[in-house]
Design a protein around this motif. Sequence first.
Motif, PDB file in Angstrom:
ATOM      1  N   VAL A  48       1.319 -16.987  19.706  1.00 30.63           N
ATOM      2  CA  VAL A  48       1.902 -16.557  18.438  1.00 30.63           C
ATOM      3  C   VAL A  48       1.279 -17.348  17.302  1.00 30.63           C
ATOM      4  O   VAL A  48       1.100 -18.558  17.395  1.00 30.63           O
ATOM      5  N   TYR A  49       0.970 -16.651  16.211  1.00 30.95           N
ATOM      6  CA  TYR A  49       0.437 -17.304  15.022  1.00 30.95           C
ATOM      7  C   TYR A  49       1.350 -16.966  13.841  1.00 30.95           C
ATOM      8  O   TYR A  49       1.707 -15.804  13.639  1.00 30.95           O
ATOM      9  N   PHE A  50       1.744 -17.984  13.098  1.00 34.32           N
ATOM     10  CA  PHE A  50       2.577 -17.789  11.922  1.00 34.32           C
ATOM     11  C   PHE A  50       1.745 -18.052  10.674  1.00 34.32           C
ATOM     12  O   PHE A  50       1.212 -19.141  10.506  1.00 34.32           O
ATOM     13  N   GLU A  51       1.666 -17.068   9.801  1.00 35.69           N
ATOM     14  CA  GLU A  51       0.993 -17.270   8.523  1.00 35.69           C
ATOM     15  C   GLU A  51       1.940 -18.009   7.589  1.00 35.69           C
ATOM     16  O   GLU A  51       3.142 -17.764   7.593  1.00 35.69           O
ATOM     17  N   ASN A  52       1.384 -18.915   6.786  1.00 35.02           N
ATOM     18  CA  ASN A  52       2.154 -19.653   5.782  1.00 35.02           C
ATOM     19  C   ASN A  52       3.319 -20.430   6.377  1.00 35.02           C
ATOM     20  O   ASN A  52       4.374 -20.551   5.755  1.00 35.02           O
ATOM     21  N   ILE A  53       3.152 -20.967   7.560  1.00 37.35           N
ATOM     22  CA  ILE A  53       4.218 -21.730   8.208  1.00 37.35           C
ATOM     23  C   ILE A  53       4.584 -22.966   7.378  1.00 37.35           C
ATOM     24  O   ILE A  53       5.733 -23.384   7.354  1.00 37.35           O
ATOM     25  N   GLY A  54       3.591 -23.507   6.652  1.00 38.17           N
ATOM     26  CA  GLY A  54       3.867 -24.667   5.803  1.00 38.17           C
ATOM     27  C   GLY A  54       4.875 -24.351   4.714  1.00 38.17           C
ATOM     28  O   GLY A  54       5.739 -25.187   4.396  1.00 38.17           O
ATOM     29  N   LEU A  55       4.780 -23.170   4.134  1.00 35.86           N
ATOM     30  CA  LEU A  55       5.753 -22.757   3.115  1.00 35.86           C
ATOM     31  C   LEU A  55       7.155 -22.676   3.697  1.00 35.86           C
ATOM     32  O   LEU A  55       8.131 -23.115   3.077  1.00 35.86           O
ATOM     33  N   ASN A 113      13.836 -28.496   2.281  1.00 35.19           N
ATOM     34  CA  ASN A 113      14.576 -28.611   1.014  1.00 35.19           C
ATOM     35  C   ASN A 113      15.976 -28.012   1.122  1.00 35.19           C
ATOM     36  O   ASN A 113      16.666 -27.883   0.110  1.00 35.19           O
ATOM     37  N   GLY A 114      16.367 -27.626   2.329  1.00 31.06           N
ATOM     38  CA  GLY A 114      17.713 -27.083   2.527  1.00 31.06           C
ATOM     39  C   GLY A 114      17.842 -25.614   2.197  1.00 31.06           C
ATOM     40  O   GLY A 114      18.948 -25.093   2.106  1.00 31.06           O
ATOM     41  N   ARG A 115      16.754 -24.949   2.020  1.00 34.14           N
ATOM     42  CA  ARG A 115      16.792 -23.522   1.697  1.00 34.14           C
ATOM     43  C   ARG A 115      16.442 -22.705   2.925  1.00 34.14           C
ATOM     44  O   ARG A 115      15.657 -23.125   3.774  1.00 34.14           O
ATOM     45  N   GLY A 116      16.986 -21.530   3.012  1.00 34.35           N
ATOM     46  CA  GLY A 116      16.657 -20.615   4.100  1.00 34.35           C
ATOM     47  C   GLY A 116      15.471 -19.765   3.734  1.00 34.35           C
ATOM     48  O   GLY A 116      14.944 -19.833   2.631  1.00 34.35           O
ATOM     49  N   ALA A 117      15.038 -18.988   4.643  1.00 36.51           N
ATOM     50  CA  ALA A 117      13.883 -18.125   4.373  1.00 36.51           C
ATOM     51  C   ALA A 117      14.291 -16.682   4.540  1.00 36.51           C
ATOM     52  O   ALA A 117      15.130 -16.342   5.294  1.00 36.51           O
ATOM     53  N   GLU A 130       8.310 -24.275   6.407  1.00 29.93           N
ATOM     54  CA  GLU A 130       8.784 -25.625   6.726  1.00 29.93           C
ATOM     55  C   GLU A 130       9.182 -26.383   5.462  1.00 29.93           C
ATOM     56  O   GLU A 130      10.165 -27.133   5.467  1.00 29.93           O
ATOM     57  N   ASN A 131       8.452 -26.196   4.356  1.00 27.18           N
ATOM     58  CA  ASN A 131       8.791 -26.844   3.098  1.00 27.18           C
ATOM     59  C   ASN A 131      10.152 -26.369   2.591  1.00 27.18           C
ATOM     60  O   ASN A 131      10.979 -27.190   2.171  1.00 27.18           O
ATOM     61  N   GLU A 132      10.382 -25.071   2.608  1.00 23.73           N
ATOM     62  CA  GLU A 132      11.657 -24.522   2.148  1.00 23.73           C
ATOM     63  C   GLU A 132      12.809 -24.999   3.025  1.00 23.73           C
ATOM     64  O   GLU A 132      13.889 -25.331   2.527  1.00 23.73           O
ATOM     65  N   LEU A 133      12.584 -25.034   4.316  1.00 22.24           N
ATOM     66  CA  LEU A 133      13.636 -25.487   5.221  1.00 22.24           C
ATOM     67  C   LEU A 133      13.939 -26.960   5.019  1.00 22.24           C
ATOM     68  O   LEU A 133      15.108 -27.387   5.098  1.00 22.24           O
TER      69      LEU A 133
END
Length: 87
Positions: A69-76, A83-87, A78-81
């Motif tokens: 499995v490959y996730f595009e923009n996984i860094g974005l 900061n306590g935000r969901g995706a 992880e950053n949001e998570l």
Amino acid sequence: MFTLMGDLHFYAGRGKKDKISHNIRTYLNIEGEDILEIAKKYYEIHYLDRLHIFLYPRLTIREKIEKYVYFENIGLLENELSNGRGA
């Protein structure tokens, strides 16, 4: 392999094939040889759907998951998570 298993079940099994053929004839209003082709394809898809999970190793560690499995923009994400935000 799954096609072979579906074909074997289709040709060897009698009762279920008749029930599937009856349902195709009744509910889809299809007649003739098409009924048997559709029923045969059902068996092939059934075995593929139910047994394909055995082709893959157990996905228990991150390295194994990342192999399939490959996730595009996984860094974005992880950053949001972080900061306590969901995706």
